[in-house]
Design an enzyme around this catalytic site. Structure first.
Site, PDB file in Angstrom:
ATOM      1  N   CYS A   1      10.160  -3.968  -1.916  1.00 54.83           N
ATOM      2  CA  CYS A   1      11.258  -4.942  -1.921  1.00 54.83           C
ATOM      3  C   CYS A   1      12.559  -4.312  -2.429  1.00 54.83           C
ATOM      4  O   CYS A   1      12.580  -3.232  -3.010  1.00 54.83           O
ATOM      5  CB  CYS A   1      10.945  -6.171  -2.752  1.00 54.83           C
ATOM      6  SG  CYS A   1       9.527  -7.107  -2.186  1.00 54.83           S
TER       7      CYS A   1
ATOM      8  N   ARG B   1      12.324  -8.150   1.738  1.00 61.14           N
ATOM      9  CA  ARG B   1      11.011  -8.441   1.171  1.00 61.14           C
ATOM     10  C   ARG B   1       9.880  -7.660   1.827  1.00 61.14           C
ATOM     11  O   ARG B   1       9.790  -7.586   3.050  1.00 61.14           O
ATOM     12  CB  ARG B   1      10.724  -9.938   1.299  1.00 61.14           C
ATOM     13  CG  ARG B   1       9.420 -10.357   0.598  1.00 61.14           C
ATOM     14  CD  ARG B   1       9.131 -11.821   0.795  1.00 61.14           C
ATOM     15  NE  ARG B   1       7.961 -12.234   0.022  1.00 61.14           N
ATOM     16  CZ  ARG B   1       7.038 -13.083   0.437  1.00 61.14           C
ATOM     17  NH1 ARG B   1       7.174 -13.650   1.615  1.00 61.14           N
ATOM     18  NH2 ARG B   1       6.010 -13.386  -0.316  1.00 61.14           N
ATOM     19  N   LEU B   2       9.043  -7.101   0.975  1.00 63.92           N
ATOM     20  CA  LEU B   2       7.744  -6.587   1.381  1.00 63.92           C
ATOM     21  C   LEU B   2       6.727  -7.609   0.899  1.00 63.92           C
ATOM     22  O   LEU B   2       6.534  -7.778  -0.310  1.00 63.92           O
ATOM     23  CB  LEU B   2       7.468  -5.213   0.760  1.00 63.92           C
ATOM     24  CG  LEU B   2       6.095  -4.601   1.051  1.00 63.92           C
ATOM     25  CD1 LEU B   2       5.933  -4.315   2.540  1.00 63.92           C
ATOM     26  CD2 LEU B   2       5.896  -3.335   0.238  1.00 63.92           C
TER      27      LEU B   2
ATOM     28  N   GLY C   1       9.843  -6.427  -7.681  1.00 54.67           N
ATOM     29  CA  GLY C   1       8.891  -5.985  -8.681  1.00 54.67           C
ATOM     30  C   GLY C   1       7.627  -6.809  -8.679  1.00 54.67           C
ATOM     31  O   GLY C   1       7.285  -7.474  -7.693  1.00 54.67           O
TER      32      GLY C   1
ATOM     33  N   ASP D   1       5.085 -14.693  -7.966  1.00 54.38           N
ATOM     34  CA  ASP D   1       5.569 -14.400  -9.307  1.00 54.38           C
ATOM     35  C   ASP D   1       7.079 -14.552  -9.419  1.00 54.38           C
ATOM     36  O   ASP D   1       7.604 -14.778 -10.519  1.00 54.38           O
ATOM     37  CB  ASP D   1       5.128 -13.007  -9.761  1.00 54.38           C
ATOM     38  CG  ASP D   1       5.464 -11.903  -8.768  1.00 54.38           C
ATOM     39  OD1 ASP D   1       5.968 -12.208  -7.673  1.00 54.38           O
ATOM     40  OD2 ASP D   1       5.195 -10.726  -9.088  1.00 54.38           O
TER      41      ASP D   1
END
Length: 235
Positions: free
Chosen positions: A2, A50-51, A76, A100
């Site tokens: 990311c 985004r990954l 992260g 998260d």
């Protein structure tokens, strides 16, 4: 992996265009090939490449809190986010995703910058408060996740990589002669400098509050070295 980018204008100078954010994100597409996301208002623009790893269906960024007063982009992983989520739900926070990133956002809503002490992980965070018109950015304790910024063209411009910052037309590419001297001496510029004049890294274990053109950078963690024979402490 990311990546995040953003531009926060000062007193509405030079409105921010979505096209600029797309150009900045395009420079870090390799960090997050699954999705681009942008938040844009009259003062700030936030972007995320985004990954997808956690919550593949509903974890798209930027993410807001329940009333849309806070917006986050995040790079992260927070390893203890399930425990933090339970704690925040007990306090009345309601979640729309299982990722998260949203846990980080609600933790900031509940605790402010003190939320950083609760995170076990590696991260680069940017949160925009639409009510206080304040940008909060932070980096993990040891600087695993990169985060650079520059004050240029009436704005704070930041990103996970320097080339994303240089994609913003407010920032001009110019070599820093002091950093160049450091590179020839130490093989690398010394933190927080980068090779480019005016582009610096947010130091590990630090956060920044940015409002009305005023910047405040503070440490929230440091490694302490005990005297010989004493027990070590981390804070």
């Amino acid at each position: 992996m990311c990546g995040i980018v953003g531009v926060c204008g000062i007193n509405g100078a030079h409105p921010i265009e979505a096209r600029i954010l797309r150009d900045m994100l395009g420079m870090i597409r390799h960090r997050g090939p699954d999705q681009f996301g942008i938040y844009l208002d009259d003062q700030v623009a936030l972007g995320n490449a985004r990954l997808s790893i956690i919550d593949l269906k509903t974890g798209q960024q930027p993410i807001s809190n329940e009333d849309g007063s806070l917006w986050i982009v995040f790079n992260g992983e927070i390893f203890n986010h399930p425990e933090l989520r339970k704690e925040l739900e007990i306090k009345g926070h309601r979640f729309a995703t299982h990722c998260d990133t949203e846990t980080v956002l609600h933790a900031y809503e509940e605790y402010g910058p003190d939320c950083l002490s609760k995170f076990n992980g590696q991260f680069a965070i940017a949160i925009w408060d639409t009510r206080k018109r304040t940008l909060f950015i932070a980096r993990d304790r040891l600087g695993v996740r990169p985060l650079f910024y520059a004050l240029a063209g009436g704005a704070l411009v930041f990103g996970s990589e320097i080339k994303a910052i240089l994609a913003c037309p407010r920032v001009k590419a110019a070599a820093d002669p002091v950093a160049l001297d450091q590179i020839f001496t130490f093989w690398s510029p010394l933190s927080p400098r980068s090779f480019f004049q005016g582009i610096v890294e947010l130091p590990p274990g630090h956060f920044m509050m940015f409002k009305d053109g005023q910047m405040r950078v503070e440490p929230y963690w440091e490694l302490t070295f005990p005297h010989e024979g004493a027990a070590g402490t981390l804070r």
